[in-house]
Design a protein around this motif. Structure first.
Motif, PDB file in Angstrom:
ATOM      1  N   TRP A   1      13.470 -15.929  -3.698  1.00  0.00           N
ATOM      2  CA  TRP A   1      14.278 -14.712  -3.850  1.00  0.00           C
ATOM      3  C   TRP A   1      13.500 -13.515  -3.328  1.00  0.00           C
ATOM      4  N   THR A   2      14.144 -12.684  -2.519  1.00  0.00           N
ATOM      5  CA  THR A   2      13.519 -11.446  -2.043  1.00  0.00           C
ATOM      6  C   THR A   2      14.141 -10.224  -2.721  1.00  0.00           C
ATOM      7  N   GLY A   3      14.951 -10.468  -3.733  1.00  0.00           N
ATOM      8  CA  GLY A   3      15.574  -9.384  -4.489  1.00  0.00           C
ATOM      9  C   GLY A   3      16.055  -9.910  -5.824  1.00  0.00           C
ATOM     10  N   TRP A   4      16.925  -9.172  -6.452  1.00  0.00           N
ATOM     11  CA  TRP A   4      17.503  -9.566  -7.739  1.00  0.00           C
ATOM     12  C   TRP A   4      18.985  -9.877  -7.582  1.00  0.00           C
ATOM     13  N   PHE A   5      19.443 -10.877  -8.332  1.00  0.00           N
ATOM     14  CA  PHE A   5      20.886 -11.026  -8.525  1.00  0.00           C
ATOM     15  C   PHE A   5      21.171 -10.590  -9.960  1.00  0.00           C
ATOM     16  N   ILE A   6      21.949  -9.521 -10.086  1.00  0.00           N
ATOM     17  CA  ILE A   6      22.241  -8.935 -11.401  1.00  0.00           C
ATOM     18  C   ILE A   6      23.659  -9.339 -11.793  1.00  0.00           C
ATOM     19  N   ARG A   7      23.778 -10.213 -12.774  1.00  0.00           N
ATOM     20  CA  ARG A   7      25.109 -10.653 -13.215  1.00  0.00           C
ATOM     21  C   ARG A   7      25.831  -9.482 -13.888  1.00  0.00           C
ATOM     22  N   ALA A   8      27.062  -9.273 -13.472  1.00  0.00           N
ATOM     23  CA  ALA A   8      27.858  -8.167 -14.021  1.00  0.00           C
ATOM     24  C   ALA A   8      29.332  -8.499 -13.858  1.00  0.00           C
ATOM     25  N   ARG A   9      30.146  -7.829 -14.638  1.00  0.00           N
ATOM     26  CA  ARG A   9      31.586  -8.066 -14.595  1.00  0.00           C
ATOM     27  C   ARG A   9      32.186  -7.591 -13.277  1.00  0.00           C
ATOM     28  N   ASP A  10      33.253  -8.268 -12.878  1.00  0.00           N
ATOM     29  CA  ASP A  10      33.979  -7.883 -11.685  1.00  0.00           C
ATOM     30  C   ASP A  10      34.472  -6.435 -11.791  1.00  0.00           C
TER      31      ASP A  10
ATOM     32  N   GLY B   1      24.501  -5.801  -2.376  1.00  0.00           N
ATOM     33  CA  GLY B   1      25.369  -6.783  -1.736  1.00  0.00           C
ATOM     34  C   GLY B   1      26.332  -7.477  -2.679  1.00  0.00           C
ATOM     35  N   ASN B   2      27.248  -8.257  -2.069  1.00  0.00           N
ATOM     36  CA  ASN B   2      28.260  -9.062  -2.776  1.00  0.00           C
ATOM     37  C   ASN B   2      29.285  -8.206  -3.514  1.00  0.00           C
ATOM     38  N   ASN B   3      29.475  -6.955  -3.069  1.00  0.00           N
ATOM     39  CA  ASN B   3      30.410  -6.057  -3.745  1.00  0.00           C
ATOM     40  C   ASN B   3      31.862  -6.411  -3.429  1.00  0.00           C
ATOM     41  N   GLN B   4      32.726  -6.090  -4.365  1.00  0.00           N
ATOM     42  CA  GLN B   4      34.161  -6.184  -4.086  1.00  0.00           C
ATOM     43  C   GLN B   4      34.622  -5.003  -3.253  1.00  0.00           C
ATOM     44  N   THR B   5      34.079  -3.800  -3.580  1.00  0.00           N
ATOM     45  CA  THR B   5      34.506  -2.563  -2.918  1.00  0.00           C
ATOM     46  C   THR B   5      33.297  -1.715  -2.566  1.00  0.00           C
ATOM     47  N   LEU B   6      33.330  -1.153  -1.355  1.00  0.00           N
ATOM     48  CA  LEU B   6      32.343  -0.150  -0.945  1.00  0.00           C
ATOM     49  C   LEU B   6      33.057   1.200  -0.918  1.00  0.00           C
ATOM     50  N   TYR B   7      32.604   2.130  -1.754  1.00  0.00           N
ATOM     51  CA  TYR B   7      33.251   3.433  -1.835  1.00  0.00           C
ATOM     52  C   TYR B   7      32.684   4.436  -0.828  1.00  0.00           C
ATOM     53  N   LYS B   8      31.505   4.132  -0.293  1.00  0.00           N
ATOM     54  CA  LYS B   8      30.857   5.063   0.634  1.00  0.00           C
ATOM     55  C   LYS B   8      30.811   4.461   2.029  1.00  0.00           C
TER      56      LYS B   8
ATOM     57  N   GLY C   1      31.360 -12.642   0.048  1.00  0.00           N
ATOM     58  CA  GLY C   1      30.381 -13.383   0.837  1.00  0.00           C
ATOM     59  C   GLY C   1      30.258 -14.838   0.441  1.00  0.00           C
ATOM     60  N   GLY C   2      31.177 -15.326  -0.405  1.00  0.00           N
ATOM     61  CA  GLY C   2      31.154 -16.733  -0.795  1.00  0.00           C
ATOM     62  C   GLY C   2      30.364 -17.018  -2.040  1.00  0.00           C
ATOM     63  N   ASN C   3      30.049 -15.989  -2.824  1.00  0.00           N
ATOM     64  CA  ASN C   3      29.312 -16.185  -4.069  1.00  0.00           C
ATOM     65  C   ASN C   3      30.188 -16.847  -5.124  1.00  0.00           C
ATOM     66  N   GLU C   4      29.585 -17.692  -5.941  1.00  0.00           N
ATOM     67  CA  GLU C   4      30.328 -18.302  -7.048  1.00  0.00           C
ATOM     68  C   GLU C   4      30.453 -17.335  -8.219  1.00  0.00           C
ATOM     69  N   ASP C   5      29.390 -16.577  -8.467  1.00  0.00           N
ATOM     70  CA  ASP C   5      29.344 -15.710  -9.639  1.00  0.00           C
ATOM     71  C   ASP C   5      29.555 -14.249  -9.259  1.00  0.00           C
ATOM     72  N   SER C   6      30.137 -13.521 -10.199  1.00  0.00           N
ATOM     73  CA  SER C   6      30.308 -12.085 -10.016  1.00  0.00           C
ATOM     74  C   SER C   6      29.001 -11.378 -10.356  1.00  0.00           C
ATOM     75  N   GLY C   7      28.602 -10.476  -9.499  1.00  0.00           N
ATOM     76  CA  GLY C   7      27.359  -9.743  -9.742  1.00  0.00           C
ATOM     77  C   GLY C   7      26.927  -8.973  -8.514  1.00  0.00           C
ATOM     78  N   LEU C   8      25.809  -8.283  -8.644  1.00  0.00           N
ATOM     79  CA  LEU C   8      25.272  -7.471  -7.550  1.00  0.00           C
ATOM     80  C   LEU C   8      23.977  -8.090  -7.032  1.00  0.00           C
ATOM     81  N   TYR C   9      23.902  -8.290  -5.710  1.00  0.00           N
ATOM     82  CA  TYR C   9      22.632  -8.670  -5.114  1.00  0.00           C
ATOM     83  C   TYR C   9      21.915  -7.392  -4.700  1.00  0.00           C
ATOM     84  N   PHE C  10      20.703  -7.208  -5.205  1.00  0.00           N
ATOM     85  CA  PHE C  10      19.979  -5.953  -5.028  1.00  0.00           C
ATOM     86  C   PHE C  10      18.592  -6.221  -4.449  1.00  0.00           C
ATOM     87  N   GLU C  11      18.235  -5.441  -3.437  1.00  0.00           N
ATOM     88  CA  GLU C  11      16.903  -5.529  -2.841  1.00  0.00           C
ATOM     89  C   GLU C  11      16.329  -4.143  -2.614  1.00  0.00           C
TER      90      GLU C  11
END
Length: 370
Positions: A270-279, A317-324, A343-353
């Motif tokens: 892993w080169t970052g964090w996957f932060i599990r969060a609600r959709d 990364g892996n966002n549903q919506t980009l507001y900016k 991006g084909g992720n199974e789980d809802s969450g934010l990929y952060f680097e």
């Protein structure tokens, strides 16, 4: 001298703005060229995740448009409230002026009729009493004139407030109509996305575990970051470094992996964090900066990259919506995206680097979180 100085400053500001716009356009062109290279690759034609690209981009664009419409409606509602208060004040003013005018007319009626006024001028032998009466009648006449003009002004103000309120209400109605159309289209996009997911679900599961594909995703991101770094001036960054260890978590969630640990079913780390969060949970920027990338990227879904200066960047990364969008300037804690599993992720969450000159940084050393 002062005028010359002001003109010089204005010219410098205009030149700086033009230069900034030129740099921004060059950045956009480099990103477009890079995206074109990515899209025409042989892998792109067979990657299951790419089948999601158009629908996930469309959903992000639609949600961003809805958010913008909601902001416009909120601003419109605030304007409407101010106009309604203005109308209430104008109506109250009309009522007060009507009451004042009525009292003046009644006082004049009680004092003398016009016939009495002529008798006063022609038949009163007492000069002192005549002077007092004339002064009193003149006062009432002047007050009546003032009251009539005030009444007319109050009525004009009320008409103007009514017209402005009606126009603002019509604008809000148009925004609501546009919002309903966007919602209808969003539902279509979401239905298409679900159909696509069902169609390629097995292929997605297989490709998530392919080491070669993960390596290509990482190489793709590294190339993108290299291109961005080459296009950006190395300015700022001091505030970002000073806040090391105190930067906020970008989303309220649980970090499900350790930086540098091995990915599941893979030899890659892993080169970052996957932060599990609600959709649809809000994602906020960790520090002030400027958006330098906001688009769909294979392996990372709807991805947003923020430049913090002097080579420091944060990735979401892996966002549903980009507001900016590219070029937007951001404050610390500003809303930038909504959580998803693009991006084909199974789980809802934010990929952060976090990156420094393209190299991954351990977020643990930078982010303050429970």
């Amino acid at each position: 001298m002062m005028r010359t100085l002001l003109l010089a400053l204005c010219c410098l500001a205009c030149n700086a703005f033009a230069a900034d716009q030129t740099d921004l356009e060059k950045l956009r062109q480099r990103i477009l060229a890079l995206q074109h290279d990515f899209d025409k690759s042989a892998e792109s034609k067979s990657d299951a995740a790419d089948a999601l690209r158009d629908s996930e981009r469309a959903i992000s664009d639609r949600n961003r448009a809805l958010a913008r419409l909601e902001q416009q409606q909120q601003a419109g509602r605030q304007v409407l409230q101010r106009l309604q208060r203005k109308g209430d004040q104008a109506r109250e003013n009309v009522r007060l002026q009507q009451s004042r005018l009525g009292k003046l007319l009644y006082r004049q009626y009680l004092s003398r009729t016009e016939e009495d006024y002529l008798k006063l001028l022609l038949g009163d032998d007492d000069p002192n009493r005549l002077a007092r009466n004339l002064h009193y009648l003149g006062y009432i006449a002047r007050e009546r004139g003032h009251a009539l003009r005030a009444q007319q002004d109050a009525l004009s103000a009320l008409k103007q407030a009514t017209r402005e309120t009606e126009a603002q209400q019509a604008e809000l109605d148009e925004l609501r109509t546009a919002e309903r159309a966007e919602l209808t289209q969003l539902k279509r996009e979401q239905a298409n996305h679900q159909q696509t997911l069902r169609r390629i679900s097995l292929q997605l599961k297989q490709q998530r575990r392919e080491i070669g594909r993960l390596q290509r995703n990482e190489a793709r991101l590294s190339r993108l970051l290299q291109e961005l770094s080459g296009a950006l001036p190395e300015t700022g960054g001091d505030a970002f470094r000073r806040d090391k260890g105190h930067l906020p978590l970008p989303v309220d969630g649980k970090v499900s992996n350790q930086f540098g640990s091995r990915r599941p079913d893979s030899t890659l780390s892993w080169t970052g964090w996957f932060i599990r969060a609600r959709d649809r949970q809000p994602v906020q920027t960790i520090a002030a900066g400027r958006v330098v990338y906001a688009d769909w990227l294979r392996g990372f879904g709807n991805l947003l990259i923020v430049d913090h200066g002097q080579g420091y960047m944060s990735l979401y990364g892996n966002n549903q919506t980009l507001y900016k969008q590219v070029g937007d300037t951001l404050r610390t804690g500003e809303l930038i995206a909504a959580v998803g599993n693009s991006g084909g992720n199974e789980d809802s969450g934010l990929y952060f680097e976090l990156r420094y000159k393209g190299q991954p940084l351990n977020p643990t050393s930078w982010i303050k979180h429970p």
